[in-house]
Design an enzyme around this catalytic site. Sequence first.
Site, short mmCIF file in Angstrom:
data_model
loop_
_atom_site.label_atom_id
_atom_site.label_comp_id
_atom_site.label_asym_id
_atom_site.label_seq_id
_atom_site.Cartn_x
_atom_site.Cartn_y
_atom_site.Cartn_z
CG ASP A 99 -0.05 -0.32 2.85
OD1 ASP A 99 0.83 -0.09 2.82
OD2 ASP A 99 -0.87 -1.01 3.35
CD GLU A 121 0.08 -6.84 2.72
OE1 GLU A 121 1.12 -8.12 3.39
OE2 GLU A 121 0.42 -5.81 2.24
CD GLU A 135 0.61 4.18 4.83
OE1 GLU A 135 2.37 4.30 5.23
OE2 GLU A 135 -0.05 4.45 5.52
CG HIS A 221 7.35 3.41 11.05
ND1 HIS A 221 7.19 2.44 12.13
CD2 HIS A 221 7.13 3.51 9.90
CE1 HIS A 221 7.18 1.20 10.90
NE2 HIS A 221 6.74 2.41 10.12
NE ARG A 223 2.92 10.18 5.80
CZ ARG A 223 4.99 11.62 5.62
NH1 ARG A 223 3.56 12.48 5.19
NH2 ARG A 223 5.37 10.74 4.68
CG HIS A 254 11.32 5.13 10.54
ND1 HIS A 254 11.91 6.63 10.19
CD2 HIS A 254 10.99 5.23 9.74
CE1 HIS A 254 11.06 6.70 8.74
NE2 HIS A 254 10.90 5.66 8.29
#
Length: 403
Positions: A99, A121, A135, A221, A223, A254
């Site tokens: 994604d 996927e 995503e 991590h 967004r 990250h």
Amino acid sequence: MTAKRNILVFMGTRPEAVKLAPVVAALRGSSDFHCTVVATGQHKEMFRQVADTFGFAVDADLDVMRPNQTLAGLTARLLHGIDGWLETAQPDMALVQGDTTTVLAASLACFYRRIPIGHVEAGLRTGNIWSPFPEEANRKLATPLVALHFAPTEGARDALLREAVPEEIISVTGNTVIDALRIEVARQAADPAIRACIDNELSQLLGADWARVPTVLITGHRRENFGDGIEQICRAIAILAERFPDHRFVYPVHPNPNVLTHVNRLLGGLPNVRLIAPQGYRNFVALMARSKLVLTDSGGVQEEAPSLGKPVLVMRDTTERPEGVTAGTALLTGPNAPAIVEHAVRLLTDETAYRLMATARNPYGDGHAAEQIVERMRRYFAGDAATSATSPGLQPALMELVK
């Protein structure tokens, strides 16, 4: 002899590389396909580590990343770079996974050139366009442009059917992350030199007792968790670290400043919290295998950790992997400090609750997804009844647009 079909595989992030590595191996081991791997450069160093671990060659690197880039800027550079490779290579099909922005850009670029694309996927959904961001939008926007959908679960297949994707172009294969994990676990078990290398590297980071101290592994991590979400996650870890001084809390952080700044401020200096750099796939699998509990806002970790018998707390408001929650291998807490603490304490102190999650059946496949994907591609090019040799396999409404 029939000429080999030319397949372009686009990948850019570490998770994409992990999940596509078994597919690349299966394609390159087949007499029917020629496979070219094009890296987009979204996770440059971590991506290369995965490629080295699985031993697959990268044929080109689009190198799209820029400091402080916008999503629009990234998408534009990806679309331009991918289109250039499609023009040069003239593939029979392209493959993408998951994604990411690479998935969206590659699907659109292939649509413009009427090149069929396969989506590994496919069908993951939360039902909330903003979570995970971006995503959920990436995968929903790509779906109508895809010729072959490789769904990891029956739930993902059902989600695609609800969006009017023709049943004939959906295959339930399991998730290739289980293929990759089994390959790596077997490799570590069989090779003393690999185990020695892992032990040396992690001993330097965590101490010589790294494999013996009860460990909670954290990844955070996403967004959509930037800001208050990361703050909540860090507060929960600080509380747990104080509550369980005999446990070690290992957080590969990250490098994004939106994560790193908060984590260093809130967790730096705590005696039983180890903030380390993101690890290569090999070391990360070893850490998962030796951890007691995993806290994550990642996607793939929700599938990997249960395969190793590790309960997972998912620090997100939604998950596109509800099968794990239903099966009892994962529990959704949100990025909410009180909820994270409550459930982590229960799992670390209640042996019955822990055992129920640790032994629940993993719903994400049997480790043979890559074989099934390549076999479905073989049938596609043989001209089976489900797909047409004269079209990219687009959904009917979109076929009207490209006539």
